[in-house]
Design a protein around this motif. Structure first.
Motif, short mmCIF file in Angstrom:
data_model
loop_
_atom_site.label_atom_id
_atom_site.label_comp_id
_atom_site.label_asym_id
_atom_site.label_seq_id
_atom_site.Cartn_x
_atom_site.Cartn_y
_atom_site.Cartn_z
N LYS A 322 50.81 33.65 38.98
CA LYS A 322 50.99 32.20 39.00
C LYS A 322 50.35 31.52 37.79
O LYS A 322 49.74 30.46 37.88
CB LYS A 322 50.44 31.60 40.30
CG LYS A 322 51.17 32.08 41.55
CD LYS A 322 50.62 31.43 42.81
CE LYS A 322 51.39 31.91 44.04
NZ LYS A 322 50.84 31.35 45.28
N GLY A 323 50.46 32.17 36.65
CA GLY A 323 49.97 31.59 35.42
C GLY A 323 48.49 31.81 35.14
O GLY A 323 47.98 31.37 34.12
N MET A 324 47.79 32.53 36.04
CA MET A 324 46.35 32.77 35.88
C MET A 324 46.12 34.27 35.71
O MET A 324 46.70 35.08 36.43
CB MET A 324 45.58 32.27 37.10
CG MET A 324 45.77 30.80 37.41
SD MET A 324 44.80 29.74 36.32
CE MET A 324 43.20 29.88 37.09
N PHE A 325 45.24 34.64 34.78
CA PHE A 325 44.90 36.04 34.60
C PHE A 325 43.98 36.49 35.73
O PHE A 325 43.04 35.78 36.11
CB PHE A 325 44.21 36.28 33.26
CG PHE A 325 45.17 36.38 32.12
CD1 PHE A 325 46.03 37.47 32.01
CD2 PHE A 325 45.23 35.40 31.15
CE1 PHE A 325 46.93 37.57 30.96
CE2 PHE A 325 46.11 35.49 30.10
CZ PHE A 325 46.96 36.58 30.01
N VAL A 326 44.26 37.67 36.25
CA VAL A 326 43.39 38.33 37.23
C VAL A 326 42.94 39.65 36.60
O VAL A 326 43.77 40.42 36.11
CB VAL A 326 44.12 38.58 38.56
CG1 VAL A 326 43.19 39.25 39.56
CG2 VAL A 326 44.65 37.27 39.14
#
Length: 407
Positions: A322-326
């Motif tokens: 969702k557009g966020m780095f994990v």
């Protein structure tokens, strides 16, 4: 209207390469004024780095290293010589990684990506990327305003209020994740709200599979993809040719064998490495952890810069949800906060047209309360919601993988 943002997009590639590598030595000198680059580039003569072969001899800086480096020498790990107060805005991304925004016009190099997607001066753009602490919202906001557009700084969520803005201002353009565009369109259809003014979109930050592309197009919106990062802004973008993505101007992109700094053979899949030419905040061979491959020849749209196939997965286990780095480091942090857990594996999938993640955790004594507690930790650490599945000890493979991207 012209077909291109400016004449630089259609110049001979040899002329572009000559200009980039003529500028590079001075950028290297600026970079080496920062202590971390001075150490990494010790013994390098900037005047000698005037070709791709010479650049390939410099060490790679891995984005996955930045959280540790930034923590050890806050805020920028010693890679920025300028004082933090010399920048316009200061951000953080998960990791944490700290990013500054320059004060010059179009600091994230996004105006030409919006132009290629059909945006024009005086267009009204609904920008739904987040404006909270992370740079996403400001990347697309600054880019649209540099093009001459008016921006509605909507951010994600709160669809009812967004409908009020859309019906009042009648934006022609949308910027945000493709997932949230679908959410907006579905919610508008179910509630009878009018979002028909939106005719074009520049999407990024999440997967945009062919099924969703077809659905968005069927709803009357011409959507284009862009590839970017919080560090560099817009790196490559889709054009009307719909044949891969064109690399942005003022960047040197290399594609290297994952885990090395060695360029791949033409057409082979490898890891993206980018050198930027902003002397105030240069990046020298930043390895992004993203995979792609170069396409032969110039684009049919007339732009002559290097073309890539687009995002083709991750060279490491860090992934984007969702557009966020994990990151693997975040999964490890969850384990530290729940010492009774054994192996952990974060599985990333698609549910419908939305990214989803499930944390699988080994534990001898499972309970609903523990599952809820771990779910809260998952959200706190990654800033994203996800499911938690508790499994018996030994149920997860002993293969060292902590993030499995199954999209």
């Amino acid at each position: 209207m012209t077909a291109h943002y400016d004449a630089r997009e259609t110049r001979e590639q040899a002329a572009r390469e000559a200009e980039l590598f003529a500028r590079l030595p001075e950028v290297l000198r600026s970079a080496m004024a920062a202590p971390a680059y001075a150490e990494r580039l010790k013994g390098v003569d900037p005047a000698a780095v005037t070709s791709r072969a010479a650049l390939a001899g410099l060490p790679v800086l891995r984005k996955s290293e930045l959280p540790v480096l930034h923590k050890a020498s806050a805020p920028f790990g010693g890679f920025v010589a300028a004082a933090p107060g010399s920048f316009a805005r200061l951000f953080t991304s998960p990791g944490p990684i700290f990013e500054p925004e320059g004060r010059h016009a179009d600091p994230w190099r996004g105006a030409r990506a919006l132009f290629a997607a059909g945006f024009r001066p005086d267009d009204i753009v609904l920008n739904t990327f987040s404006y909270h602490l992370t740079p996403g919202g400001f990347i697309f906001d600054a880019s649209a305003r540099a093009l001459g557009c008016a921006v509605i700084p909507a951010g994600p969520g709160n669809t009812e209020q967004q409908f009020e803005l859309i019906e009042a201002y009648r934006p022609v353009g949308y910027s945000g994740t493709p997932d949230f565009l679908k959410i907006l369109l579905d919610a508008a259809a179910s509630s009878g709200r009018d979002v028909s003014s939106i005719k074009r979109a520049l999407v990024s930050g999440a997967a945009f599979p062919p099924s969703l592309q077809a659905e968005i197009k069927a709803r009357g919106i011409d959507a284009y993809q862009a590839f970017g990062t919080a560090d560099l802004g817009l790196i490559a973008f889709e054009t009307e040719a719909r044949e891969g993505m064109v690399v942005n101007e003022d960047l040197i992109m290399e594609i290297v064998k994952p885990g090395t700094g060695d360029p791949v053979a033409p057409g082979d899949v490898g890891e993206i490495v980018v050198t930027s030419l902003d002397p105030h905040h240069p990046w020298i061979r930043l390895a992004l952890g993203d995979l792609t491959a170069a396409l032969p020849g110039p684009s049919k749209c007339g732009r002559t810069n290097m073309r890539i196939k687009g995002w083709m997965g991750r060279a490491d286990q860090t992934t984007k949800v969702k557009g966020m780095f994990v990151r693997p480091e975040q999964v490890a942090e969850i384990g530290k906060r729940h010492a009774a857990l054994g192996r952990l594996r974060l599985v990333v999938t698609r549910q419908g047209e939305t990214d989803a993640m499930t944390l699988k955790a080994e534990i001898a004594g499972a309970s609903d309360s523990l599952r809820e507690e771990i779910a809260g930790t998952l959200r706190a650490v990654t800033k994203l919601g996800g499911n938690v599945e508790l499994v018996n000890p030994g149920a997860l493979p002993n293969d060292g993988k902590v993030i499995a991207d199954e999209r």
